[in-house]
Design an enzyme around this catalytic site. Structure first.
Site, PDB file in Angstrom:
ATOM      1  N   ARG A  38       0.809  -1.213   0.000  1.00 30.05           N
ATOM      2  CA  ARG A  38       0.000   0.000   0.000  1.00 30.05           C
ATOM      3  C   ARG A  38       0.851   1.276   0.000  1.00 30.05           C
ATOM      4  O   ARG A  38       0.543   2.261  -0.674  1.00 30.05           O
ATOM      5  CB  ARG A  38      -0.880  -0.094   1.250  1.00 30.05           C
ATOM      6  CG  ARG A  38      -1.966   0.907   1.447  1.00 30.05           C
ATOM      7  CD  ARG A  38      -2.776   0.422   2.659  1.00 30.05           C
ATOM      8  NE  ARG A  38      -3.794   1.382   3.062  1.00 30.05           N
ATOM      9  CZ  ARG A  38      -4.963   1.507   2.451  1.00 30.05           C
ATOM     10  NH1 ARG A  38      -5.228   0.761   1.389  1.00 30.05           N
ATOM     11  NH2 ARG A  38      -5.860   2.371   2.890  1.00 30.05           N
ATOM     12  N   LEU A  91      -7.060   6.050  -0.914  1.00 34.32           N
ATOM     13  CA  LEU A  91      -6.651   4.656  -1.040  1.00 34.32           C
ATOM     14  C   LEU A  91      -7.686   3.847  -0.275  1.00 34.32           C
ATOM     15  O   LEU A  91      -7.837   3.994   0.941  1.00 34.32           O
ATOM     16  CB  LEU A  91      -5.266   4.447  -0.427  1.00 34.32           C
ATOM     17  CG  LEU A  91      -4.067   4.481  -1.378  1.00 34.32           C
ATOM     18  CD1 LEU A  91      -2.778   4.395  -0.578  1.00 34.32           C
ATOM     19  CD2 LEU A  91      -4.127   3.350  -2.384  1.00 34.32           C
ATOM     20  N   SER A  92      -8.405   3.009  -0.971  1.00 32.40           N
ATOM     21  CA  SER A  92      -9.521   2.290  -0.358  1.00 32.40           C
ATOM     22  C   SER A  92      -9.042   1.349   0.731  1.00 32.40           C
ATOM     23  O   SER A  92      -7.872   0.952   0.784  1.00 32.40           O
ATOM     24  CB  SER A  92     -10.280   1.507  -1.429  1.00 32.40           C
ATOM     25  OG  SER A  92     -10.768   2.381  -2.421  1.00 32.40           O
ATOM     26  N   ALA A  93      -9.950   0.986   1.620  1.00 31.64           N
ATOM     27  CA  ALA A  93      -9.641   0.073   2.711  1.00 31.64           C
ATOM     28  C   ALA A  93      -9.143  -1.257   2.152  1.00 31.64           C
ATOM     29  O   ALA A  93      -9.725  -1.798   1.207  1.00 31.64           O
ATOM     30  CB  ALA A  93     -10.878  -0.155   3.573  1.00 31.64           C
ATOM     31  N   PHE A 233     -17.351   4.203  -1.062  1.00 30.33           N
ATOM     32  CA  PHE A 233     -16.340   4.709  -1.972  1.00 30.33           C
ATOM     33  C   PHE A 233     -16.636   6.155  -2.334  1.00 30.33           C
ATOM     34  O   PHE A 233     -17.759   6.640  -2.188  1.00 30.33           O
ATOM     35  CB  PHE A 233     -16.315   3.871  -3.255  1.00 30.33           C
ATOM     36  CG  PHE A 233     -15.545   2.589  -3.145  1.00 30.33           C
ATOM     37  CD1 PHE A 233     -14.314   2.454  -3.763  1.00 30.33           C
ATOM     38  CD2 PHE A 233     -16.038   1.523  -2.415  1.00 30.33           C
ATOM     39  CE1 PHE A 233     -13.592   1.274  -3.670  1.00 30.33           C
ATOM     40  CE2 PHE A 233     -15.322   0.343  -2.308  1.00 30.33           C
ATOM     41  CZ  PHE A 233     -14.100   0.220  -2.941  1.00 30.33           C
TER      42      PHE A 233
END
Length: 373
Positions: A38, A91-93, A233
């Site tokens: 990430r 930055l998505s989970a 989102f």
């Protein structure tokens, strides 16, 4: 700092395992996230909500705080861009990214259209699975697209990033085996169906809560599929799901048009995500906010336009409903709640969506049970 990030990656992987977030059917995801961590895609400035506003966290001046925000946990997204005081990219989970890519059922050799590049992490993970040169991603923000290209190149990922609005324009290279959207739409653009192969799969965030996997029909004219899970989102920047006006603004300074007692304890509205999803299906434009005080759970509902409602707990298991505006959005919510109970309290996984050239509709348990568009 490098050693610290290695430790945080390991902690996240362990937390994903502990909460069951690694998909059993896609073991490749754990390998891909280890190979493409990430932090390799995060911007050097992240944003943290301090209770009043989003404040910056810079990697250069506060590396520990930056890493804390980036690796806050499986279900924590990291805000990477703020516009007019509101998040506009993230930055998505990690758990949601894994769930959506698992739902995509990627295989080596698949061609993929990744819609909404952001920082390029999902694009990179898809390319790790499918192979070099098979993923093309579109991003409406030129600056984000340029940054994503840099990060993909630095990570050794062979994937294309084009500037464009994926809501209305498909990139060259189709039809695609898989289409993966990283921003929320309420109605699926039919162009996504046209850009996919018959039998292809489209995974996208649906509205303000949940994501769906559609399979394109053999004739390529329609697509249908089930809700896959919960997740929130960023909304399509060009669509109606952009951040709505706040409750206070919608309500204004005037008093309510109606007031009555409601014989309901509001606790499920705060804690039961099956109910919240059912409300989301029935009243898709309703923004529901809950809070607790000594009398119990209270709720504030609005449509981002001109109608609002407030449910104020009385401390006896009941609440007072106040409403204003041209529609009675509080009554709409309560009707959806009652219908959810009549339908034996379905979970999000009991719902599905069908898209045709003419319309989109939501169904419960089987496509013939049409709940409307």
């Amino acid at each position: 700092m490098t050693d610290d990030l290695v430790g945080r990656r390991e902690q996240l992987a362990a937390a994903m395992k502990q909460c069951g977030a690694w998909p059993a059917d896609s073991p490749w995801l754990r390998e891909a996230m280890a190979a493409l961590p990430r932090d390799a895609f995060a911007l050097d400035r992240l944003w943290r909500w301090d209770g009043h506003a989003y404040v910056p966290l810079d990697r250069a001046t506060d590396p520990a705080g930056w890493a804390d925000e980036l690796y806050a946990g499986p279900d924590a997204a990291a805000v990477t861009q703020v516009t007019d005081g509101l998040p506009s990219s993230s930055l998505s989970a990690p758990a949601v990214v894994a769930d959506m890519l698992d739902s995509l059922r990627l295989e080596p050799g698949h061609t993929v259209w990744d819609i909404g590049t952001g920082q390029g992490w999902s694009c990179a993970l898809a390319a790790w699975r499918t192979g070099p040169g098979l993923v093309v991603s579109t991003e409406i923000d030129e600056e984000l697209a340029a940054l994503a290209r840099q990060r993909l190149t630095a990570a050794g990922v062979d994937a294309g990033v084009l500037v464009g609005n994926g809501t209305d324009t498909a990139p060259p290279g189709g039809p695609f085996d898989r289409i993966h959207a990283t921003y929320a739409v309420e109605t699926v653009p039919y162009g996504w169906i046209e850009a996919a192969r018959p039998g292809g799969r489209i995974v996208y965030p649906w509205g303000r809560l949940g994501h769906v996997a559609l399979t394109v029909a053999a004739d390529g004219r329609s697509a249908s599929g089930w809700v896959q899970g919960l997740g929130q989102f960023m909304a399509d920047r060009s669509g109606p799901l952009r951040a709505p006006t706040g409750y206070t603004t919608v309500r204004g300074t005037g008093g309510p048009d109606t007031e009555r007692v409601v014989e309901r304890d509001l606790l499920p509205l705060a804690d039961n995500w099956d109910l919240r999803f059912a409300v989301r299906v029935a009243v898709p434009d309703a923004v529901v906010i809950t809070g607790r005080d000594e009398d119990g759970v209270n709720a504030w509902i609005h449509d981002g336009n001109a109608s609002w409602a407030a449910l104020s707990a009385r401390g006896d298991g009941n609440a007072v409903l106040f409403q204003g505006g041209p529609r009675r959005i509080g009554d709409e919510l309560l009707t959806a709640w009652s219908q959810w109970e009549v339908n034996d309290r379905p979970t999000p996984y009991d719902y599905g969506v069908t898209v045709t050239p003419e319309r989109q509709w939501v169904w419960l348990r089987e496509p013939s049970l049409d709940l409307g568009s």
